[in-house]
Every structure is written in C-alpha cells, then in structure tokens.
Design a protein around this motif. Structure first.
Motif, PDB file in Angstrom:
ATOM      1  N   ILE A  43       0.888  -1.280   0.002  1.00  0.00           N
ATOM      2  CA  ILE A  43      -0.247  -0.073  -0.235  1.00  0.00           C
ATOM      3  C   ILE A  43       1.077   1.314  -0.022  1.00  0.00           C
ATOM      4  O   ILE A  43       0.615   2.229  -0.670  1.00  0.00           O
ATOM      5  CB  ILE A  43      -0.963  -0.022   1.143  1.00  0.00           C
ATOM      6  N   ASP A  44       2.069   1.335   0.852  1.00  0.00           N
ATOM      7  CA  ASP A  44       2.790   2.511   0.864  1.00  0.00           C
ATOM      8  C   ASP A  44       3.541   2.670  -0.611  1.00  0.00           C
ATOM      9  O   ASP A  44       3.875   3.655  -0.921  1.00  0.00           O
ATOM     10  CB  ASP A  44       4.016   2.110   1.787  1.00  0.00           C
ATOM     11  N   GLN A  45       3.872   1.745  -1.111  1.00  0.00           N
ATOM     12  CA  GLN A  45       4.384   1.728  -2.532  1.00  0.00           C
ATOM     13  C   GLN A  45       3.438   2.302  -3.470  1.00  0.00           C
ATOM     14  O   GLN A  45       4.081   3.021  -4.397  1.00  0.00           O
ATOM     15  CB  GLN A  45       4.900   0.372  -3.157  1.00  0.00           C
ATOM     16  N   ILE A  46       2.364   2.084  -3.573  1.00  0.00           N
ATOM     17  CA  ILE A  46       1.168   2.513  -4.379  1.00  0.00           C
ATOM     18  C   ILE A  46       1.101   3.908  -4.026  1.00  0.00           C
ATOM     19  O   ILE A  46       0.942   4.774  -5.020  1.00  0.00           O
ATOM     20  CB  ILE A  46      -0.048   1.726  -4.179  1.00  0.00           C
ATOM     21  N   LEU A  47       1.094   4.326  -2.715  1.00  0.00           N
ATOM     22  CA  LEU A  47       0.913   5.557  -2.279  1.00  0.00           C
ATOM     23  C   LEU A  47       2.125   6.791  -2.857  1.00  0.00           C
ATOM     24  O   LEU A  47       1.938   7.511  -3.052  1.00  0.00           O
ATOM     25  CB  LEU A  47       0.678   5.893  -0.743  1.00  0.00           C
ATOM     26  N   THR A  48       3.366   5.912  -2.747  1.00  0.00           N
ATOM     27  CA  THR A  48       4.601   6.817  -3.069  1.00  0.00           C
ATOM     28  C   THR A  48       4.371   7.091  -4.452  1.00  0.00           C
ATOM     29  O   THR A  48       4.784   8.211  -4.858  1.00  0.00           O
ATOM     30  CB  THR A  48       5.657   5.769  -2.488  1.00  0.00           C
ATOM     31  N   ALA A  49       3.967   6.074  -5.366  1.00  0.00           N
ATOM     32  CA  ALA A  49       3.704   6.275  -6.775  1.00  0.00           C
ATOM     33  C   ALA A  49       2.934   7.446  -6.926  1.00  0.00           C
ATOM     34  O   ALA A  49       3.123   8.466  -7.623  1.00  0.00           O
ATOM     35  CB  ALA A  49       3.256   4.973  -7.322  1.00  0.00           C
ATOM     36  N   ALA A  50       1.652   7.400  -6.086  1.00  0.00           N
ATOM     37  CA  ALA A  50       0.876   8.822  -6.257  1.00  0.00           C
ATOM     38  C   ALA A  50       1.116  10.048  -5.899  1.00  0.00           C
ATOM     39  O   ALA A  50       1.201  11.019  -6.835  1.00  0.00           O
ATOM     40  CB  ALA A  50      -0.459   8.403  -5.347  1.00  0.00           C
ATOM     41  N   LEU A  51       2.130   9.964  -4.991  1.00  0.00           N
ATOM     42  CA  LEU A  51       2.642  11.230  -4.331  1.00  0.00           C
ATOM     43  C   LEU A  51       3.742  11.831  -5.303  1.00  0.00           C
ATOM     44  O   LEU A  51       4.284  12.990  -5.081  1.00  0.00           O
ATOM     45  CB  LEU A  51       3.111  11.098  -2.933  1.00  0.00           C
ATOM     46  N   HIS A  52       4.271  10.960  -6.153  1.00  0.00           N
ATOM     47  CA  HIS A  52       5.262  11.617  -7.053  1.00  0.00           C
ATOM     48  C   HIS A  52       4.813  11.796  -8.280  1.00  0.00           C
ATOM     49  O   HIS A  52       5.672  11.746  -9.330  1.00  0.00           O
ATOM     50  CB  HIS A  52       6.609  10.653  -6.901  1.00  0.00           C
TER      51      HIS A  52
END
Lengths: 224, 224
Positions: A43-52
């Motif tokens: 989930i964190d990896q998916i959100l990191t993608a979003a935030l970049h």
C-alpha cells in the motif's frame, strides 16, 4: 543549477519493463478480486507512486482516503447500485447486456481508495488559464497508482458510476473537495489478456492512425 | 472466461524499475531541451503507451496532434506569451520571481504534441454520472506518455498557460474537441534531481501523512 542535473539513464530493458506493465494493466472488477488485504508495504508503494505524480505548479492537490471498513464500503455500494440502475436507461437496446456486466468491486476488494482534489488556497502557477489542470494532477496520481499496483500484481478498478456528492458525504469530505476517483484494490486470480470490454465485444479498439494527426487536424502531410 | 486470464507476474525488480522511472520523471522546460528530434521508433513507443492507457468504457477518447512545424509552434508560443503575461498579476508580490521562470519549451523542444478529448457520439459506459471521466482518460494517456518518455531518457513538459480555444483554432481542431494537454518533447542535457519548482523554492513538498486519511476524513483511527 547544472549540478542539480542527474545523469541517470534508463536502459532498453527498463523501457521494456514499463511497456509490459502498461500493456498488462487492467481495470479489475469484483469477479476477479481475492479478499486478502495487500500488505502495508505494498500500500505504501502504491501511495508513494501517487505522491510522485506530476502536479501543476507542484501544488500536489491530492487527498487519499483509504477505506477498509465494511459499513462504509456498503454505503458506497448502495450509492453505486442506485446510480447504476439509473444509468442503464442510457444504453437503450443494450440495456440487458449492460445489466449483466459486473462494473465494480467495492465489497469484493478489501481496500477502497477515494481520491479527492483539494482546491488551492491561492493562485497556482500554471493553473491560471486552464483551471482543470489541478484535477488533472490528481488523475496523473491515479494512473501512477494503477501502474504500480499492476507491477505489484495487485488489481485495481476505477468505479465512476457513483454520485460524487453522496460519496463525499459518506466520507465526510470537507466542502470544496472534489471526488475524482473511487478505486478498488486487492489481489486477483489473474488479469484479463485484453480489456474486459473488448473481450465482451462491448467496444472495439480504435484504429491507431485514426487517433494521430500531423501538424494540425486535416493536414495530409506526414512529416514524422 | 478464465482462459482469458494471464498469469504474468511482475517481479520486485520490475517494481523497482517502475518506481525509479516515476521518481525520476520531471517536467522539462526550454532550458534543458536539445534540438534533435526523437526517432520515429521512440515517438511510436510514447504513442503506444498513450494508446494503452485506461479509458472509461474503453472509449479511447483521445486525439494526438504531433507538431514539428516551426510556424505552428511559433503561433502557440505567441499564445503562451500573451497568456503568461496576463497570468503574472495573480502572483502579487511574487510577480518578479514569476517573470523570471522559464515555463515552457515550445520552440526549444523539436516535437510538440497537443492532446485533445474527442466527445463521444453516444452514451459511454461508466461516463453516465461522472462526465469528466472521459477527459480523465485522456490525462491517463498523458501520464503514460510522460513515464515512457522518461524511460527513453526523453524530456517532456506540460504547458498549461495557454488559451485553449486559441490553440484549438491554430491546430484546426473540430468543434467540440477539447484541448487537455499541450506537451513539449525532446532530448535533454539532464533531468533535475528534484522538481524544478521545489529546487527554486517556489513550492514545498507536502507532508506525506497530510494527504492520507483513514476510513473517512477526520477519523483518528489508523487501521491500515
């Protein structure tokens, strides 16, 4: 400033990986989800993608609401059902085909993420004449999430047959925040080889050249 | 239908490649472009990425106008100049800082791509209540292009300080087609290590947790 440049070059192998991820990404609906929550790291990896994702004027105007609570998801599902029943009429002689389609996975997917646009407090660089670029930034974040989810072998579906105002109220969204996307995420038992609506012959893939124009619409010369 | 599932699993290495591409993607402006046209194969790869974006109801409502003609680019640049001069006033005490920024690469980048939304002829599945999902599909295509360009070490910048109606006229767009994005593409002498507006201290990166909510806005419980 040139010392702030980095020389990172991606390779043809990297290009091939990205291409594969793009070509294998699918909109995943209820029939394919497995009821097991992705890990916190995923989930964190998916959100990191979003935030970049890119954002107009580096405004980062996105908000993510992660929903696992079944009661909340049930309320969203109820909104979908009402909205979807009303939508059928638009499809005239295809209404019966439409009614058979499974178009969401709100309850089957263990994680839902509602993605909102938060309007800016003041002027945003680049958002002065094309105002929708703020919302477009949020959509770029969603597409990053979709690709990252697929790379993690996690299915994601975008549910758009919703009453945005109603879902905003269910999620207690502040006034002015705008629901851009409602996403369902979870492991799947597989990804379709082609888009589901293409397999079901609901819609055909467009001819490539029909979507590409050169220099301006209507010009016949193809310089590149 | 299960025979239409494919078992393609991506690896942690693939995830790492995608993450790197996402983190290294930048909005590239004029100062960084090199005046050498990407190859036909590279342009085709970028367009293939676009054409495999998700789209609401598999409607594929995108149109791409590839512009290399300098006269056409000059007309778009003139529109930018006019629009940008008017935009400055919105930034009050930062107007002088704003005026120093280089915000586009229309003439420096050898290839411009205008991306339009083509409205549908009839009802589109999934686009019955959230009408903007058609335009959002086009934005997903743009984000795919951005990532593929970066993987190919090609810079891309999104110019949004434009009069969309004027640019549509310059490109002879049919009535009803809507300009979503105007992109500048070309090789570069490098990519900034961080977003340019962050380096220039125009805007800060948002706190990660500030953009992420759990179950609904205002809930304090963090279940995932």
């Amino acid at each position: 400033m040139p010392d702030l440049l980095n020389g990172r070059l991606f390779t043809p192998q990297d290009v091939a990986v990205l291409k594969e991820i793009i070509l294998h990404r699918r909109d995943v609906r209820g029939a394919r989800f497995v009821d097991r929550l992705p890990t916190q790291q995923e989930i964190d990896q998916i959100l990191t993608a979003a935030l970049h994702a890119p954002s107009v004027g580096f405004s980062q105007p996105w908000e993510f609401v992660l929903v696992t609570d079944r009661n909340i998801r049930q309320k969203v599902k109820d909104s979908f059902d009402t909205t979807n029943a009303a939508a059928q009429a638009a499809f005239k002689e295809r209404q019966q085909d439409y009614a058979r389609l499974k178009l969401e996975g709100i309850l089957e997917a263990p994680l839902n993420i509602a993605v909102f646009y938060r309007p800016p407090g003041g002027a945003v660089l680049g958002q002065t004449s094309m105002m929708d670029t703020g919302v477009y930034s949020v959509v770029c974040a969603v597409q990053n999430m979709w690709l990252m989810a697929r790379a993690l072998n996690i299915g994601m579906g975008w549910v758009s047959i919703l009453d945005a105002e109603k879902v905003s109220r269910i999620l207690n969204a502040p006034a002015g925040h705008q629901l851009v996307a409602y996403l369902c995420l979870g492991y799947t038992d597989g990804f379709y080889t082609r888009p589901e609506l293409e397999i079901l012959e609901w819609e055909k893939r467009r001819d490539r050249e029909g979507a590409i124009h050169h220099e301006r619409y209507g010009d016949q010369t193809k310089s590149i």
